[in-house]
Design a protein around this motif. Structure first.
Motif, PDB file in Angstrom:
ATOM      1  N   ILE A 150      21.865  49.704  40.343  1.00 10.90           N
ATOM      2  CA  ILE A 150      21.522  50.614  41.447  1.00 10.90           C
ATOM      3  C   ILE A 150      20.070  51.056  41.274  1.00 10.90           C
ATOM      4  N   LEU A 151      19.320  51.068  42.368  1.00 10.76           N
ATOM      5  CA  LEU A 151      17.877  51.305  42.286  1.00 10.76           C
ATOM      6  C   LEU A 151      17.424  52.551  43.038  1.00 10.76           C
ATOM      7  N   TRP A 152      18.109  52.883  44.121  1.00 10.37           N
ATOM      8  CA  TRP A 152      17.673  54.021  44.939  1.00 10.37           C
ATOM      9  C   TRP A 152      18.843  54.492  45.797  1.00 10.37           C
ATOM     10  N   SER A 153      18.919  55.805  46.064  1.00  7.23           N
ATOM     11  CA  SER A 153      20.041  56.291  46.866  1.00  7.23           C
ATOM     12  C   SER A 153      19.711  57.517  47.713  1.00  7.23           C
ATOM     13  N   SER A 154      18.441  57.846  47.816  1.00  7.41           N
ATOM     14  CA  SER A 154      18.044  59.003  48.620  1.00  7.41           C
ATOM     15  C   SER A 154      17.950  58.634  50.102  1.00  7.41           C
ATOM     16  N   SER A 155      17.797  59.645  50.919  1.00  6.27           N
ATOM     17  CA  SER A 155      17.675  59.430  52.362  1.00  6.27           C
ATOM     18  C   SER A 155      16.220  59.213  52.776  1.00  6.27           C
ATOM     19  N   TYR A 156      15.364  59.000  51.801  1.00  4.37           N
ATOM     20  CA  TYR A 156      13.945  58.729  52.061  1.00  4.37           C
ATOM     21  C   TYR A 156      13.481  57.671  51.065  1.00  4.37           C
ATOM     22  N   ILE A 157      12.392  57.003  51.369  1.00  2.24           N
ATOM     23  CA  ILE A 157      11.882  55.960  50.484  1.00  2.24           C
ATOM     24  C   ILE A 157      11.205  56.599  49.268  1.00  2.24           C
ATOM     25  N   PRO A 158      11.072  55.863  48.160  1.00  3.98           N
ATOM     26  CA  PRO A 158      10.408  56.415  46.963  1.00  3.98           C
ATOM     27  C   PRO A 158       8.970  56.842  47.265  1.00  3.98           C
ATOM     28  N   LYS A 159       8.554  57.925  46.611  1.00  7.49           N
ATOM     29  CA  LYS A 159       7.184  58.394  46.769  1.00  7.49           C
ATOM     30  C   LYS A 159       6.210  57.564  45.928  1.00  7.49           C
ATOM     31  N   ASP A 160       6.722  57.002  44.848  1.00  9.75           N
ATOM     32  CA  ASP A 160       5.909  56.182  43.950  1.00  9.75           C
ATOM     33  C   ASP A 160       5.753  54.780  44.538  1.00  9.75           C
ATOM     34  N   LEU A 161       4.560  54.433  44.922  1.00  8.85           N
ATOM     35  CA  LEU A 161       4.311  53.131  45.542  1.00  8.85           C
ATOM     36  C   LEU A 161       4.424  51.975  44.553  1.00  8.85           C
ATOM     37  N   ASN A 162       4.493  52.290  43.262  1.00 10.09           N
ATOM     38  CA  ASN A 162       4.703  51.265  42.242  1.00 10.09           C
ATOM     39  C   ASN A 162       6.178  51.054  41.937  1.00 10.09           C
ATOM     40  N   HIS A 163       7.025  51.770  42.653  1.00 10.88           N
ATOM     41  CA  HIS A 163       8.467  51.645  42.447  1.00 10.88           C
ATOM     42  C   HIS A 163       8.926  50.229  42.792  1.00 10.88           C
ATOM     43  N   LEU A 164       9.949  49.764  42.090  1.00  8.52           N
ATOM     44  CA  LEU A 164      10.455  48.403  42.289  1.00  8.52           C
ATOM     45  C   LEU A 164      10.913  48.172  43.727  1.00  8.52           C
ATOM     46  N   TYR A 165      11.304  49.220  44.401  1.00  9.14           N
ATOM     47  CA  TYR A 165      11.723  49.150  45.805  1.00  9.14           C
ATOM     48  C   TYR A 165      10.626  48.509  46.658  1.00  9.14           C
ATOM     49  N   PHE A 166       9.363  48.818  46.322  1.00 12.70           N
ATOM     50  CA  PHE A 166       8.221  48.268  47.061  1.00 12.70           C
ATOM     51  C   PHE A 166       7.695  46.974  46.430  1.00 12.70           C
ATOM     52  N   LYS A 167       7.693  46.924  45.108  1.00 15.16           N
ATOM     53  CA  LYS A 167       7.048  45.804  44.403  1.00 15.16           C
ATOM     54  C   LYS A 167       7.819  44.493  44.531  1.00 15.16           C
ATOM     55  N   HIS A 168       9.156  44.580  44.529  1.00 15.28           N
ATOM     56  CA  HIS A 168       9.942  43.346  44.572  1.00 15.28           C
ATOM     57  C   HIS A 168      11.129  43.474  45.534  1.00 15.28           C
ATOM     58  N   PRO A 169      10.852  43.557  46.828  1.00 15.18           N
ATOM     59  CA  PRO A 169      11.953  43.648  47.801  1.00 15.18           C
ATOM     60  C   PRO A 169      12.843  42.407  47.791  1.00 15.18           C
ATOM     61  N   GLU A 170      12.299  41.268  47.323  1.00 18.75           N
ATOM     62  CA  GLU A 170      13.090  40.038  47.285  1.00 18.75           C
ATOM     63  C   GLU A 170      14.167  40.096  46.195  1.00 18.75           C
ATOM     64  N   TRP A 171      14.087  41.065  45.307  1.00 13.57           N
ATOM     65  CA  TRP A 171      15.087  41.235  44.263  1.00 13.57           C
ATOM     66  C   TRP A 171      16.294  42.049  44.730  1.00 13.57           C
ATOM     67  N   LEU A 172      16.199  42.633  45.904  1.00 13.54           N
ATOM     68  CA  LEU A 172      17.260  43.539  46.358  1.00 13.54           C
ATOM     69  C   LEU A 172      18.478  42.785  46.873  1.00 13.54           C
ATOM     70  N   GLU A 173      19.578  43.496  46.904  1.00 14.49           N
ATOM     71  CA  GLU A 173      20.855  42.923  47.310  1.00 14.49           C
ATOM     72  C   GLU A 173      20.918  42.690  48.821  1.00 14.49           C
ATOM     73  N   SER A 174      21.788  41.759  49.232  1.00 14.34           N
ATOM     74  CA  SER A 174      22.075  41.511  50.645  1.00 14.34           C
ATOM     75  C   SER A 174      23.584  41.475  50.832  1.00 14.34           C
ATOM     76  N   ASP A 175      24.035  41.831  52.035  1.00 12.89           N
ATOM     77  CA  ASP A 175      25.476  41.839  52.291  1.00 12.89           C
ATOM     78  C   ASP A 175      25.925  40.513  52.895  1.00 12.89           C
ATOM     79  N   ILE A 176      27.193  40.442  53.255  1.00 10.54           N
ATOM     80  CA  ILE A 176      27.801  39.210  53.738  1.00 10.54           C
ATOM     81  C   ILE A 176      27.150  38.698  55.021  1.00 10.54           C
TER      82      ILE A 176
END
Length: 262
Positions: A74-100
């Motif tokens: 699990i990487l993030w769960s808030s109702s807003y995007i991370p404030k840290d622009l170096n967060h993995l959420y921004f750096k590697h979106p291709e690493w994130l999960e996808s649904d069916i």
């Protein structure tokens, strides 16, 4: 784990209550509650304060073993995007999960209301670089701190409808010439001209593919721990029903224990 005062209170309570092991959370949502050369420290912690080092100092004085508790996929769960622009959420979106349906977690509108089963944005165990990254992150903790254990939370898929990261699907498809999305949608069945034996076999292969991806992370962490020659206990938070844990969240924790990975 954000200030001396809060850690003092928690450790004093543990000591006075007779606890001899504590689990202190050092990785929340892709951030660090310790000094790291890899990831950014949690924004509420002062730059000159190392919560894990301080907790270990108190643990030693109280005679309490300290386990570093990390959130794994699990990487993030808030109702807003991370404030840290170096967060993995921004750096590697291709690493994130996808649904069916192929929708990536990077495309989720965090401010909108979600289903009751939604827990947050997850890293995909099926992207080969994710496990390598997590192993490096956790190895840094094991190397730099005299912890008694490392505790892996959220070491699982978000749910059974997830696991369709683009790269992961591509790897499976290249190996078996079948898109796992078609398996999940019930297209690879006798109804659509596939033999029953092949249909059952490919479903099993897809299930094993997902399950093994998580097991592979545990194997990596064990090898890293052993290479450091440290007596660090590896533990994990798992779903209690052994069948549901494996079939829905792909946690094969019985085999993890039997093979000495936990």
């Amino acid at each position: 784990m954000i200030s001396k005062e809060k850690i003092d209170q928690a450790m004093a309570f543990a000591y006075s209550s007779g606890y001899n092991n504590v689990f202190v959370q050092v990785r929340g949502r892709g951030d660090a509650y310790y000094n790291s050369n890899i990831i950014t420290k949690y924004h509420k912690i002062k730059d000159d304060f190392d919560p894990l080092a301080y907790a270990l100092l108190l643990g030693k004085s109280y005679g309490i073993k300290v386990h570093a508790w990390v959130n794994t996929y699990i990487l993030w769960s808030s109702s807003y995007i991370p404030k840290d622009l170096n967060h993995l959420y921004f750096k590697h979106p291709e690493w994130l999960e996808s649904d069916i349906n192929g929708k990536s977690d990077k495309d989720i509108k965090l401010h909108l209301k979600k289903s009751i089963n939604w827990e947050g944005v997850y890293l995909s165990p099926l992207h080969p670089k994710v496990n390598d990254y997590l192993n490096v992150v956790f190895s840094e903790i094991m190397k730099n701190y005299e912890i008694d254990g490392i505790h892996l939370d959220y070491i699982r898929f978000h749910d059974e409808v997830y696991g369709f990261n683009t790269k992961g699907r591509e790897i499976f498809k290249n190996k078996y010439d079948i898109d796992p999305q078609d398996i999940a949608r019930g297209i690879i069945t006798p109804r659509f001209g596939w033999s029953e034996s092949f249909s059952d076999s490919i479903k099993s292969e897809w299930k094993d593919f997902k399950t093994n991806s998580i097991t592979e992370l545990l194997v990596k962490i064990n090898k890293s721990r052993d290479s450091l020659n440290k007596n660090i206990i590896i533990s994990a938070a798992v779903k209690p029903n052994i069948v549901e844990a494996k079939d829905r969240w792909y946690q094969d924790w019985i085999s993890w224990i039997e093979n000495g990975l936990l």
